[in-house]
Design a protein around this motif. Structure first.
Motif, PDB file in Angstrom:
ATOM      1  N   PRO A   1      37.064  -3.358  22.756  1.00  0.00           N
ATOM      2  CA  PRO A   1      37.122  -4.671  22.098  1.00  0.00           C
ATOM      3  C   PRO A   1      38.366  -4.794  21.221  1.00  0.00           C
ATOM      4  O   PRO A   1      38.921  -3.789  20.753  1.00  0.00           O
ATOM      5  CB  PRO A   1      35.846  -4.709  21.254  1.00  0.00           C
ATOM      6  CG  PRO A   1      35.531  -3.273  20.991  1.00  0.00           C
ATOM      7  CD  PRO A   1      35.953  -2.535  22.245  1.00  0.00           C
ATOM      8  N   ILE A   2      38.789  -6.013  20.996  1.00  0.00           N
ATOM      9  CA  ILE A   2      39.971  -6.253  20.170  1.00  0.00           C
ATOM     10  C   ILE A   2      39.612  -7.160  19.002  1.00  0.00           C
ATOM     11  O   ILE A   2      38.691  -7.971  19.087  1.00  0.00           O
ATOM     12  CB  ILE A   2      41.124  -6.878  20.988  1.00  0.00           C
ATOM     13  CG1 ILE A   2      40.693  -8.218  21.575  1.00  0.00           C
ATOM     14  CG2 ILE A   2      41.606  -5.937  22.064  1.00  0.00           C
ATOM     15  CD1 ILE A   2      41.809  -8.989  22.258  1.00  0.00           C
TER      16      ILE A   2
ATOM     17  N   ARG B   1      35.505   3.073  15.237  1.00  0.00           N
ATOM     18  CA  ARG B   1      35.104   4.089  16.209  1.00  0.00           C
ATOM     19  C   ARG B   1      33.676   4.515  15.883  1.00  0.00           C
ATOM     20  O   ARG B   1      33.412   5.055  14.801  1.00  0.00           O
ATOM     21  CB  ARG B   1      36.036   5.291  16.157  1.00  0.00           C
ATOM     22  CG  ARG B   1      35.719   6.302  17.264  1.00  0.00           C
ATOM     23  CD  ARG B   1      36.747   7.395  17.395  1.00  0.00           C
ATOM     24  NE  ARG B   1      36.598   8.403  16.359  1.00  0.00           N
ATOM     25  CZ  ARG B   1      37.482   8.636  15.405  1.00  0.00           C
ATOM     26  NH1 ARG B   1      38.571   7.889  15.320  1.00  0.00           N
ATOM     27  NH2 ARG B   1      37.297   9.577  14.511  1.00  0.00           N
ATOM     28  N   VAL B   2      32.739   4.244  16.774  1.00  0.00           N
ATOM     29  CA  VAL B   2      31.321   4.488  16.523  1.00  0.00           C
ATOM     30  C   VAL B   2      31.001   5.962  16.748  1.00  0.00           C
ATOM     31  O   VAL B   2      31.292   6.516  17.802  1.00  0.00           O
ATOM     32  CB  VAL B   2      30.440   3.606  17.431  1.00  0.00           C
ATOM     33  CG1 VAL B   2      28.962   3.840  17.130  1.00  0.00           C
ATOM     34  CG2 VAL B   2      30.789   2.133  17.245  1.00  0.00           C
ATOM     35  N   MET B   3      30.398   6.575  15.742  1.00  0.00           N
ATOM     36  CA  MET B   3      30.009   7.982  15.839  1.00  0.00           C
ATOM     37  C   MET B   3      28.509   8.161  16.016  1.00  0.00           C
ATOM     38  O   MET B   3      28.061   9.179  16.527  1.00  0.00           O
ATOM     39  CB  MET B   3      30.480   8.731  14.597  1.00  0.00           C
ATOM     40  CG  MET B   3      32.002   8.749  14.438  1.00  0.00           C
ATOM     41  SD  MET B   3      32.501   9.642  12.954  1.00  0.00           S
ATOM     42  CE  MET B   3      34.292   9.529  13.087  1.00  0.00           C
ATOM     43  N   SER B   4      27.738   7.181  15.587  1.00  0.00           N
ATOM     44  CA  SER B   4      26.291   7.236  15.802  1.00  0.00           C
ATOM     45  C   SER B   4      25.735   5.818  15.819  1.00  0.00           C
ATOM     46  O   SER B   4      26.317   4.896  15.253  1.00  0.00           O
ATOM     47  CB  SER B   4      25.596   8.064  14.712  1.00  0.00           C
ATOM     48  OG  SER B   4      25.666   7.406  13.460  1.00  0.00           O
ATOM     49  N   SER B   5      24.595   5.675  16.479  1.00  0.00           N
ATOM     50  CA  SER B   5      23.927   4.382  16.566  1.00  0.00           C
ATOM     51  C   SER B   5      22.426   4.634  16.628  1.00  0.00           C
ATOM     52  O   SER B   5      21.962   5.736  16.347  1.00  0.00           O
ATOM     53  CB  SER B   5      24.429   3.610  17.796  1.00  0.00           C
ATOM     54  OG  SER B   5      23.822   2.327  17.855  1.00  0.00           O
TER      55      SER B   5
ATOM     56  N   SER C   1      28.287   1.992  22.189  1.00  0.00           N
ATOM     57  CA  SER C   1      29.616   2.131  22.775  1.00  0.00           C
ATOM     58  C   SER C   1      30.484   2.951  21.833  1.00  0.00           C
ATOM     59  O   SER C   1      30.125   3.179  20.672  1.00  0.00           O
ATOM     60  CB  SER C   1      30.247   0.750  23.007  1.00  0.00           C
ATOM     61  OG  SER C   1      30.362   0.054  21.779  1.00  0.00           O
ATOM     62  N   GLN C   2      31.631   3.394  22.323  1.00  0.00           N
ATOM     63  CA  GLN C   2      32.510   4.227  21.509  1.00  0.00           C
ATOM     64  C   GLN C   2      33.264   3.434  20.450  1.00  0.00           C
ATOM     65  O   GLN C   2      33.668   3.998  19.432  1.00  0.00           O
ATOM     66  CB  GLN C   2      33.500   4.962  22.412  1.00  0.00           C
ATOM     67  CG  GLN C   2      32.850   6.035  23.277  1.00  0.00           C
ATOM     68  CD  GLN C   2      33.871   6.753  24.142  1.00  0.00           C
ATOM     69  OE1 GLN C   2      34.697   6.131  24.800  1.00  0.00           O
ATOM     70  NE2 GLN C   2      33.809   8.081  24.150  1.00  0.00           N
ATOM     71  N   PHE C   3      33.482   2.130  20.683  1.00  0.00           N
ATOM     72  CA  PHE C   3      34.184   1.288  19.718  1.00  0.00           C
ATOM     73  C   PHE C   3      33.470  -0.052  19.603  1.00  0.00           C
ATOM     74  O   PHE C   3      32.890  -0.549  20.581  1.00  0.00           O
ATOM     75  CB  PHE C   3      35.641   1.049  20.142  1.00  0.00           C
ATOM     76  CG  PHE C   3      36.514   2.261  20.066  1.00  0.00           C
ATOM     77  CD1 PHE C   3      37.253   2.537  18.919  1.00  0.00           C
ATOM     78  CD2 PHE C   3      36.612   3.142  21.136  1.00  0.00           C
ATOM     79  CE1 PHE C   3      38.066   3.656  18.842  1.00  0.00           C
ATOM     80  CE2 PHE C   3      37.411   4.265  21.063  1.00  0.00           C
ATOM     81  CZ  PHE C   3      38.142   4.524  19.912  1.00  0.00           C
ATOM     82  N   ILE C   4      33.541  -0.626  18.426  1.00  0.00           N
ATOM     83  CA  ILE C   4      33.047  -1.981  18.204  1.00  0.00           C
ATOM     84  C   ILE C   4      34.045  -2.732  17.333  1.00  0.00           C
ATOM     85  O   ILE C   4      34.838  -2.119  16.613  1.00  0.00           O
ATOM     86  CB  ILE C   4      31.667  -2.012  17.502  1.00  0.00           C
ATOM     87  CG1 ILE C   4      31.769  -1.332  16.124  1.00  0.00           C
ATOM     88  CG2 ILE C   4      30.589  -1.398  18.371  1.00  0.00           C
ATOM     89  CD1 ILE C   4      30.570  -1.574  15.235  1.00  0.00           C
ATOM     90  N   VAL C   5      34.000  -4.041  17.410  1.00  0.00           N
ATOM     91  CA  VAL C   5      34.669  -4.888  16.427  1.00  0.00           C
ATOM     92  C   VAL C   5      33.582  -5.515  15.580  1.00  0.00           C
ATOM     93  O   VAL C   5      32.639  -6.117  16.104  1.00  0.00           O
ATOM     94  CB  VAL C   5      35.530  -5.970  17.101  1.00  0.00           C
ATOM     95  CG1 VAL C   5      35.926  -7.036  16.089  1.00  0.00           C
ATOM     96  CG2 VAL C   5      36.779  -5.343  17.712  1.00  0.00           C
ATOM     97  N   ALA C   6      33.687  -5.349  14.271  1.00  0.00           N
ATOM     98  CA  ALA C   6      32.711  -5.891  13.336  1.00  0.00           C
ATOM     99  C   ALA C   6      33.426  -6.711  12.274  1.00  0.00           C
ATOM    100  O   ALA C   6      34.571  -6.412  11.923  1.00  0.00           O
ATOM    101  CB  ALA C   6      31.913  -4.763  12.678  1.00  0.00           C
TER     102      ALA C   6
END
Length: 409
Positions: free
Chosen positions: A72-73, A83-87, A166-171
């Motif tokens: 995502p951008i 960079r998502v490390m846990s969910s 996912s490994q990355f998100i835009v928040a």
């Protein structure tokens, strides 16, 4: 509502928006300086779990791992790439996998993203997941409270353009804050969504806080799940007397982990002895407990003529908009809300609906409570990123004992 929009019109809208996006004022981005993080930013693909079709049963076809998903951008100046490390997984994710709420959530997403190239009449393939803990790798130019490299935690609303599995998100910066210093990365993903949902129900809608909750009597329907177990802990920090319900085999677990004053088997008739005794009743129950109960069930436990409140997280709004469309469904839900309010006024009660909503101030308060050891993460299972289908299978069985968290890195 969106289903009646001509696909050709949507294609034209996307083309026009794409032209305008070239000059969208997102401003300069701040990048990670470490080698590892910089390499992550330059890569254009990531791994994520995608829902490919709405279904009541998840399998390899409906839920699959995509190892070449576009990263995502940032599209707005208040957004951040994380960079998502846990969910984790929540009941709302399981419900959304079968199409629950899609009529209203599609409209909310379009409204949120209007002006960027994200207008769509179909959200599939959809990335589920609400909670996250990870590291900031890019910032829009209006983000001033956070910097690249910060460790943050937060939760994305169900209508956000993508989820956290996912490994990355835009928040947006309103979705997160710095993570608690005393909580591990994986444990951190157990709290934000349920914590903010409980906060909305008890504080924003229920009107309770640390100043007025002392010695108030509160009934939590569904104390063993994520929202219920957090709500109990929050109320105890505010000095309330808390009674809760759960399955008989979960009573010891709930009492020892949450500090509930009383715990009742929801299959028994023991709640009869509590009629007319509570200042607030929160229906936080999930599958297999009180999820489908009508307000009359909870209202009868409220004190009469004491401005007592019944707050429920199980409202008809999303079901109604799915079944009858956005306009008729919303109108029907409004009528139901008015009817329930009028009926409850007979004895001086009120019936209120509560939903998750991003609240950065509340999340910062929750962070402080965690750092003071007033609230802890209650976790049932820790699962690797490759085994996410197992997490959904466990969630579907119900009778949760806390949260199931996902280790992504």
């Amino acid at each position: 509502m969106l289903s009646i929009v001509n696909k050709t019109m949507l294609a034209n809208i996307k083309h026009i928006v794409s032209r305008h996006q070239q000059c969208w004022p997102t401003g300069p981005l701040r990048y990670v300086v470490s080698d590892t993080a910089t390499n992550s930013v330059t890569e254009s693909a990531m791994n994520c779990w995608q829902l490919n079709a709405y279904s009541k049963t998840l399998n390899d076809t409906t839920l699959s791992l995509n190892i070449n998903c576009h990263k995502p951008i940032i599209q707005k100046p208040t957004e951040m790439l994380v960079r998502v490390m846990s969910s984790s997984v929540n009941p709302i994710d399981l419900a959304m996998s079968s199409g629950y709420g899609r009529s209203l959530l599609d409209v909310l997403q379009m409204t949120t993203d209007y002006g960027v190239d994200a207008i769509t009449y179909d959200r599939l393939p959809l990335i589920l997941g609400r909670d996250f803990c990870g590291q900031v790798v890019e910032c829009g130019h209006q983000v001033v409270q956070y910097k690249v490299g910060d460790m943050v935690w937060g939760a994305l609303p169900p209508f956000w353009r993508s989820g956290t599995l996912s490994q990355f998100i835009v928040a947006d910066q309103s979705h997160l804050c710095l993570k608690p210093s005393n909580l591990s990365v994986i444990d951190s993903s157990a709290i934000p969504y349920v914590g903010l949902t409980a906060w909305a129900a008890l504080h924003t809608i229920g009107g309770l806080n640390q100043l007025n909750a002392r010695n108030k009597r509160v009934l939590i329907l569904g104390g063993s799940g994520g929202v219920g177990s957090f709500a109990i802990q929050l109320l105890k920090t505010w000095g309330a007397h808390v009674t809760t319900t759960c399955a008989a085999d979960a009573i010891d677990f709930v009492v020892s982990n949450t500090g509930a004053d009383e715990c009742v088997d929801y299959n028994s008739n023991d709640l009869i002895g509590y009629l007319g005794t509570f200042d607030l009743v929160l229906n936080a129950a999930s599958i297999g407990q009180h999820r489908d109960l009508k307000p009359e069930f909870g209202v009868k436990y409220l004190r009469k003529w004491k401005s007592a409140k019944y707050v429920t997280l199980s409202t008809p709004l999303l079901n109604n908009t799915d079944q009858f469309g956005l306009i008729i469904g919303s109108g029907l839900s409004a009528f139901t809300a008015i009817k329930q309010t009028m009926e409850s006024c007979i004895d001086g009660h009120s019936v209120r609906w509560a939903y998750f909503w991003p609240n950065p101030c509340a999340l910062k308060t929750i962070t402080k409570l965690v750092e003071k050891n007033h609230i802890k993460a209650i976790i049932e299972n820790k699962i690797s990123f490759s085994d996410i289908p197992l997490a959904f299978n466990r969630l579907a069985r119900g009778h949760a004992r806390g949260k199931t968290v996902i280790e992504i890195e």
